[in-house]
Design a protein around this motif. Structure first.
Motif, PDB file in Angstrom:
ATOM      1  N   ALA A  95      62.267  92.935  49.078  1.00  0.00           N
ATOM      2  CA  ALA A  95      60.910  92.829  48.357  1.00  0.00           C
ATOM      3  C   ALA A  95      61.536  92.592  46.925  1.00  0.00           C
ATOM      4  O   ALA A  95      60.549  92.002  45.973  1.00  0.00           O
ATOM      5  CB  ALA A  95      59.808  94.062  48.666  1.00  0.00           C
ATOM      6  N   TYR A  96      62.508  93.148  46.643  1.00  0.00           N
ATOM      7  CA  TYR A  96      62.882  93.344  45.144  1.00  0.00           C
ATOM      8  C   TYR A  96      63.354  91.514  44.680  1.00  0.00           C
ATOM      9  O   TYR A  96      63.529  91.333  43.637  1.00  0.00           O
ATOM     10  CB  TYR A  96      64.151  94.027  44.687  1.00  0.00           C
ATOM     11  N   LEU A  97      63.611  90.726  45.831  1.00  0.00           N
ATOM     12  CA  LEU A  97      64.022  89.486  45.350  1.00  0.00           C
ATOM     13  C   LEU A  97      62.832  88.597  44.647  1.00  0.00           C
ATOM     14  O   LEU A  97      61.437  88.670  45.185  1.00  0.00           O
ATOM     15  CB  LEU A  97      64.457  88.691  46.820  1.00  0.00           C
ATOM     16  N   ASN A  98      62.963  87.921  43.776  1.00  0.00           N
ATOM     17  CA  ASN A  98      61.860  86.986  43.114  1.00  0.00           C
ATOM     18  C   ASN A  98      62.656  85.630  42.648  1.00  0.00           C
ATOM     19  O   ASN A  98      63.732  85.472  43.068  1.00  0.00           O
ATOM     20  CB  ASN A  98      61.563  87.905  41.832  1.00  0.00           C
ATOM     21  N   PRO A  99      61.977  84.443  42.373  1.00  0.00           N
ATOM     22  CA  PRO A  99      62.308  83.328  42.245  1.00  0.00           C
ATOM     23  C   PRO A  99      63.631  83.298  41.034  1.00  0.00           C
ATOM     24  O   PRO A  99      64.296  82.529  41.017  1.00  0.00           O
ATOM     25  CB  PRO A  99      61.189  82.531  41.368  1.00  0.00           C
ATOM     26  N   HIS A 100      63.417  84.322  40.207  1.00  0.00           N
ATOM     27  CA  HIS A 100      64.767  84.460  39.314  1.00  0.00           C
ATOM     28  C   HIS A 100      65.749  84.518  39.822  1.00  0.00           C
ATOM     29  O   HIS A 100      66.954  84.121  38.991  1.00  0.00           O
ATOM     30  CB  HIS A 100      64.215  85.593  37.920  1.00  0.00           C
ATOM     31  N   CYS A 101      65.768  85.203  40.950  1.00  0.00           N
ATOM     32  CA  CYS A 101      67.232  85.340  41.566  1.00  0.00           C
ATOM     33  C   CYS A 101      67.760  84.072  42.102  1.00  0.00           C
ATOM     34  O   CYS A 101      69.013  84.101  41.978  1.00  0.00           O
ATOM     35  CB  CYS A 101      66.920  86.296  42.784  1.00  0.00           C
ATOM     36  N   LEU A 102      67.106  83.231  42.256  1.00  0.00           N
ATOM     37  CA  LEU A 102      67.521  81.867  42.607  1.00  0.00           C
ATOM     38  C   LEU A 102      68.380  81.251  41.373  1.00  0.00           C
ATOM     39  O   LEU A 102      69.409  80.619  41.496  1.00  0.00           O
ATOM     40  CB  LEU A 102      66.460  80.727  42.919  1.00  0.00           C
ATOM     41  N   ARG A 103      67.955  81.639  40.084  1.00  0.00           N
ATOM     42  CA  ARG A 103      68.975  80.964  39.097  1.00  0.00           C
ATOM     43  C   ARG A 103      70.145  81.901  39.043  1.00  0.00           C
ATOM     44  O   ARG A 103      71.349  81.510  38.716  1.00  0.00           O
ATOM     45  CB  ARG A 103      67.975  81.419  37.696  1.00  0.00           C
ATOM     46  N   HIS A 104      69.999  83.123  39.461  1.00  0.00           N
ATOM     47  CA  HIS A 104      71.398  83.803  39.442  1.00  0.00           C
ATOM     48  C   HIS A 104      72.383  83.229  40.498  1.00  0.00           C
ATOM     49  O   HIS A 104      73.381  83.199  40.438  1.00  0.00           O
ATOM     50  CB  HIS A 104      71.192  85.382  39.645  1.00  0.00           C
ATOM     51  N   THR A 105      71.644  82.952  41.649  1.00  0.00           N
ATOM     52  CA  THR A 105      72.416  82.258  42.679  1.00  0.00           C
ATOM     53  C   THR A 105      73.060  81.178  42.408  1.00  0.00           C
ATOM     54  O   THR A 105      74.025  80.784  42.737  1.00  0.00           O
ATOM     55  CB  THR A 105      71.552  82.159  44.005  1.00  0.00           C
ATOM     56  N   VAL A 151      76.692  87.661  32.976  1.00  0.00           N
ATOM     57  CA  VAL A 151      75.784  88.543  33.404  1.00  0.00           C
ATOM     58  C   VAL A 151      75.144  87.938  34.811  1.00  0.00           C
ATOM     59  O   VAL A 151      74.862  88.578  35.720  1.00  0.00           O
ATOM     60  CB  VAL A 151      74.921  89.049  32.365  1.00  0.00           C
ATOM     61  N   TYR A 152      74.899  86.671  34.891  1.00  0.00           N
ATOM     62  CA  TYR A 152      74.007  85.932  35.703  1.00  0.00           C
ATOM     63  C   TYR A 152      74.893  85.807  36.750  1.00  0.00           C
ATOM     64  O   TYR A 152      74.463  85.539  38.231  1.00  0.00           O
ATOM     65  CB  TYR A 152      73.645  84.568  35.465  1.00  0.00           C
ATOM     66  N   THR A 153      76.324  85.841  36.996  1.00  0.00           N
ATOM     67  CA  THR A 153      77.263  85.797  38.054  1.00  0.00           C
ATOM     68  C   THR A 153      77.109  86.944  39.014  1.00  0.00           C
ATOM     69  O   THR A 153      77.678  88.046  38.304  1.00  0.00           O
ATOM     70  CB  THR A 153      78.496  84.898  37.704  1.00  0.00           C
ATOM     71  N   ALA A 154      77.194  87.131  40.083  1.00  0.00           N
ATOM     72  CA  ALA A 154      77.864  87.965  40.885  1.00  0.00           C
ATOM     73  C   ALA A 154      78.660  87.588  41.904  1.00  0.00           C
ATOM     74  O   ALA A 154      78.191  87.069  43.275  1.00  0.00           O
ATOM     75  CB  ALA A 154      76.568  88.529  41.851  1.00  0.00           C
ATOM     76  N   LEU A 155      79.824  87.539  41.564  1.00  0.00           N
ATOM     77  CA  LEU A 155      80.801  86.658  42.594  1.00  0.00           C
ATOM     78  C   LEU A 155      81.224  87.536  43.831  1.00  0.00           C
ATOM     79  O   LEU A 155      81.156  88.820  43.707  1.00  0.00           O
ATOM     80  CB  LEU A 155      82.532  86.515  41.753  1.00  0.00           C
TER      81      LEU A 155
END
Length: 86
Positions: A16-26, A55-59
Motif C-alpha cells: 500500500a505504500y507504493l504510489n505514482p511517485h515511486c514510478l519516477r524512482h523506478t 537520492v532517487y536511485t535504489a540500485l
C-alpha cells in the motif's frame, strides 16, 4: 490518477505504500542500471542538483555486484552460483 494507481496496485497485491511517485524512482534507477550517465538522468528528471538525482536511485544488489566485478576485471556469469568467473 492516484485512485486509479491505487486500484491497480491493490489488484496486483503490491504494498500500500507504493504510489505514482515511486514510478519516477523506478525510472531513474532503470536508466542508471542501463548505463545512462548520471547527468543525463538528472536532466531527464529535471533536477537542479545531481545529489537529488542520486537520492532517487535504489540500485539492485545484482547491479552493484556486476559493477564491482567489472571494476576488478572479472566477468560476471549469471549461471554461476557466485556470479564471477576469471
Amino acid at each position: 490518477m492516484n485512485l486509479r494507481f491505487a486500484a491497480i496496485r491493490d489488484e496486483a497485491g503490491l504494498p500500500a505504500y507504493l504510489n505514482p511517485h515511486c514510478l519516477r524512482h523506478t525510472y531513474a534507477t532503470t536508466l542508471i542500471e542501463m548505463g545512462w550517465p548520471m547527468a543525463l538522468v538528472q536532466d531527464q528528471l529535471g533536477h537542479t542538483h545531481v545529489a537529488t538525482t542520486a537520492v532517487y536511485t535504489a540500485l539492485s544488489d545484482d547491479f552493484k555486484d556486476r559493477v564491482l566485478y567489472q571494476s576488478l576485471g572479472l566477468t560476471w556469469d549469471d549461471d554461476s552460483e557466485q556470479g564471477a568467473t576469471s
